[in-house]
Design an enzyme around this catalytic site. Structure first.
Site, PDB file in Angstrom:
ATOM      1  N   LEU A  65       0.735  -1.306   0.066  1.00  0.00           N
ATOM      2  CA  LEU A  65      -0.161  -0.215   0.140  1.00  0.00           C
ATOM      3  C   LEU A  65       0.827   1.361   0.002  1.00  0.00           C
ATOM      4  CD1 LEU A  65      -2.574  -1.689   2.789  1.00  0.00           C
ATOM      5  CD2 LEU A  65      -2.954  -0.755   0.425  1.00  0.00           C
ATOM      6  N   THR A  96       6.213   0.560   2.010  1.00  0.00           N
ATOM      7  CA  THR A  96       7.200   1.316   2.786  1.00  0.00           C
ATOM      8  C   THR A  96       6.491   2.303   3.443  1.00  0.00           C
ATOM      9  OG1 THR A  96       8.788   0.880   0.904  1.00  0.00           O
ATOM     10  CG2 THR A  96       9.260   2.777   2.408  1.00  0.00           C
ATOM     11  N   LYS A 170      14.752  -0.233   5.525  1.00  0.00           N
ATOM     12  CA  LYS A 170      14.628   0.423   4.366  1.00  0.00           C
ATOM     13  C   LYS A 170      14.605   1.991   4.430  1.00  0.00           C
ATOM     14  CE  LYS A 170      11.929   0.899   0.327  1.00  0.00           C
ATOM     15  NZ  LYS A 170      12.686   0.665  -0.916  1.00  0.00           N
TER      16      LYS A 170
HETATM   17  P1  NAD Z   1       1.127   1.962  -6.368  1.00  0.00           P
HETATM   18  O1  NAD Z   1       0.213   3.402  -6.097  1.00  0.00           O
HETATM   19  O2  NAD Z   1       1.087   1.501  -7.844  1.00  0.00           O
HETATM   20  O3  NAD Z   1      -0.037   0.704  -5.563  1.00  0.00           O
HETATM   21  C1  NAD Z   1      -0.555   1.026  -4.343  1.00  0.00           C
HETATM   22  C2  NAD Z   1      -1.990   0.347  -4.547  1.00  0.00           C
HETATM   23  O4  NAD Z   1      -2.626   0.301  -3.298  1.00  0.00           O
HETATM   24  C3  NAD Z   1      -2.891   1.147  -5.533  1.00  0.00           C
HETATM   25  O5  NAD Z   1      -3.243   0.242  -6.610  1.00  0.00           O
HETATM   26  C4  NAD Z   1      -4.072   1.768  -4.780  1.00  0.00           C
HETATM   27  O6  NAD Z   1      -5.265   1.553  -5.308  1.00  0.00           O
HETATM   28  C5  NAD Z   1      -3.983   0.737  -3.616  1.00  0.00           C
HETATM   29  N1  NAD Z   1      -4.816   1.079  -2.386  1.00  0.00           N
HETATM   30  C6  NAD Z   1      -4.470   2.085  -1.610  1.00  0.00           C
HETATM   31  N2  NAD Z   1      -5.281   2.378  -0.465  1.00  0.00           N
HETATM   32  C7  NAD Z   1      -6.165   0.914  -0.763  1.00  0.00           C
HETATM   33  C8  NAD Z   1      -7.120   0.536   0.258  1.00  0.00           C
HETATM   34  N3  NAD Z   1      -7.590   1.174   1.276  1.00  0.00           N
HETATM   35  N4  NAD Z   1      -7.568  -0.671  -0.078  1.00  0.00           N
HETATM   36  C9  NAD Z   1      -7.231  -1.526  -1.179  1.00  0.00           C
HETATM   37  N5  NAD Z   1      -6.032  -0.792  -2.087  1.00  0.00           N
HETATM   38  C10 NAD Z   1      -5.674   0.391  -1.808  1.00  0.00           C
HETATM   39  O7  NAD Z   1       2.087   2.079  -5.546  1.00  0.00           O
HETATM   40  P2  NAD Z   1       3.454   1.106  -5.685  1.00  0.00           P
HETATM   41  O8  NAD Z   1       4.384   1.682  -6.558  1.00  0.00           O
HETATM   42  O9  NAD Z   1       2.810  -0.502  -5.965  1.00  0.00           O
HETATM   43  O10 NAD Z   1       4.025   1.212  -4.005  1.00  0.00           O
HETATM   44  C11 NAD Z   1       3.403   0.512  -3.024  1.00  0.00           C
HETATM   45  C12 NAD Z   1       4.393   0.641  -2.020  1.00  0.00           C
HETATM   46  O11 NAD Z   1       5.782  -0.041  -2.299  1.00  0.00           O
HETATM   47  C13 NAD Z   1       4.675   1.969  -1.343  1.00  0.00           C
HETATM   48  O12 NAD Z   1       4.750   1.839   0.060  1.00  0.00           O
HETATM   49  C14 NAD Z   1       6.118   2.337  -2.168  1.00  0.00           C
HETATM   50  O13 NAD Z   1       6.715   3.088  -1.288  1.00  0.00           O
HETATM   51  C15 NAD Z   1       6.913   0.796  -2.002  1.00  0.00           C
HETATM   52  N6  NAD Z   1       7.781   0.911  -2.908  1.00  0.00           N
HETATM   53  C16 NAD Z   1       7.676   1.052  -4.338  1.00  0.00           C
HETATM   54  C17 NAD Z   1       8.817   0.944  -5.105  1.00  0.00           C
HETATM   55  C18 NAD Z   1       8.591   1.259  -6.510  1.00  0.00           C
HETATM   56  O14 NAD Z   1       9.635   1.367  -7.249  1.00  0.00           O
HETATM   57  N7  NAD Z   1       7.471   1.543  -7.163  1.00  0.00           N
HETATM   58  C19 NAD Z   1       9.758   0.157  -4.786  1.00  0.00           C
HETATM   59  C20 NAD Z   1      10.294  -0.072  -3.379  1.00  0.00           C
HETATM   60  C21 NAD Z   1       8.815   0.037  -2.498  1.00  0.00           C
END
Ligand code: NAD
Length: 296
Positions: A65, A96, A170
């Site tokens: 999330l 994160t 992290k």
């Molecule tokens: P993203 O925005 O693509 O995905 C997050 C998802 O969570 C979205 O699809 C959103 O609709 C969903 N969501 C939010 N609230 C919700 C709820 N209450 N119920 C159900 N679904 C819900 O983001 P991401 O890039 O997938 O990143 C997710 C996590 O991973 C973050 O914490 C980010 O910091 C971490 N992260 C991302 C990367 C990267 O390169 N993108 C790398 C390492 C860590």
């Protein structure tokens, strides 16, 4: 077939859930985004309507999330993961987020349920390839139970100690990454302005003591590292807005522990300016252009 509830099927969570399906897990997933649900359904995830439905029959719940507020709203309260999952469920919270939220969720689990904070490194590419690195806080027995899933979704999982320690690891990692990107940008600007070809400088530093992961893999100078975002107009990759979020989490953790973090503070300030200029959606390596005083 082990049943997994998956909450948050975005850029990272979608491929992680798909890899679990491919490995033979029965995955019930949910997301606020209909588009992300549709993409996950195509990968074999059974889409359900609510967090409670995803957690209800799950042996293991995985969540991915955006931030601590989203995690707490998904885990806590009626209809949340903790109230809905079976008594012996294991929860892998992979977002994160801030340490306090991670520890609050860990404190809220009841009975025999267990939760691990397990943020990842490796980005969307690592998520798709099943090559993430998991940094894990929480109970050692729960870590052992989770290992088969970490092995499907990642190339490494390291137990960092008590609840919240995964998030601390992290924050430390990404603070170093942000600082190293700024150092790389500064050094390559200096070298070029003083007459060294950036590719030559890359060859030298990659075999010398200034080398670092950001320079080797995400080099911000176009034309130096073929796969870097610099060669596709700084399309992420890893968005600058996410880097800013992580740098601020590191600053919060430093303030809570009364630890001086001057380079982390400067990195957070510079990424704040970069994002305020409207570049939060660009790759974090694009800050090279700002340091050179050039438009993106
Ligand atoms: P993203 O925005 O693509 O995905 C997050 C998802 O969570 C979205 O699809 C959103 O609709 C969903 N969501 C939010 N609230 C919700 C709820 N209450 N119920 C159900 N679904 C819900 O983001 P991401 O890039 O997938 O990143 C997710 C996590 O991973 C973050 O914490 C980010 O910091 C971490 N992260 C991302 C990367 C990267 O390169 N993108 C790398 C390492 C860590």
């Amino acid at each position: 077939m082990t049943s997994v509830g998956f909450i948050g099927l975005g850029n990272m969570g979608g491929p992680m859930a798909a890899n679990l399906v491919a490995a033979g897990y029965s995955v019930h997933g949910t997301d606020l985004s209909a588009e992300n649900c549709a993409a996950a359904r195509e990968q074999g995830v059974t889409i359900v309507d609510s967090v409670a439905d995803a957690a209800a029959s799950a042996a293991i719940v995985v969540s991915m999330l955006p931030d601590g507020a989203a995690v707490r709203s998904v885990y806590e309260g009626a209809g949340g993961v903790i109230a809905s999952a079976p008594e012996d469920a294991l929860m892998l919270e992979c977002s994160t987020i801030d340490v306090d939220s991670a520890r609050a969720v860990a404190a809220a689990v009841r009975g025999r349920q267990a939760v691990l904070d397990a943020p990842v490194s490796g980005g969307v590419e690592g998520s798709k390839a099943g090559k993430l690195t998991f940094m894990v806080g929480g109970d050692a027995d729960a870590f052992a139970r989770a290992k088969p899933l970490f092995d499907v979704m990642g190339k490494a999982a390291i137990h960092a100690g008590q609840a919240g320690n995964g998030q601390i690891a992290k924050a430390c990692n990404n603070m170093m990454l942000g600082i190293c990107m700024l150092a790389t940008s500064e050094a390559f600007t200096l070298g070029e302005k003083q007459g060294i070809d950036p590719e030559t400088l890359y060859q030298i530093i990659s075999q010398a003591s200034g080398s670092c992961w950001a320079m080797l893999n995400h080099n911000p100078v176009p034309g130096v590292v073929e796969t870097a975002a610099a060669n596709r107009d700084y399309t992420p990759g890893f968005a600058a807005g996410m880097m800013l979020k992580d740098l601020r989490l590191a600053q919060d953790a430093a303030a809570n522990a009364n630890v001086a973090s001057p380079l982390g503070a400067e990195a957070a300030a510079l990424y704040g300016v970069f994002c305020n200029q409207g570049h939060g959606h660009k790759d974090y390596s694009g800050i090279y252009k700002m340091l050179r005083g050039e438009d993106l």
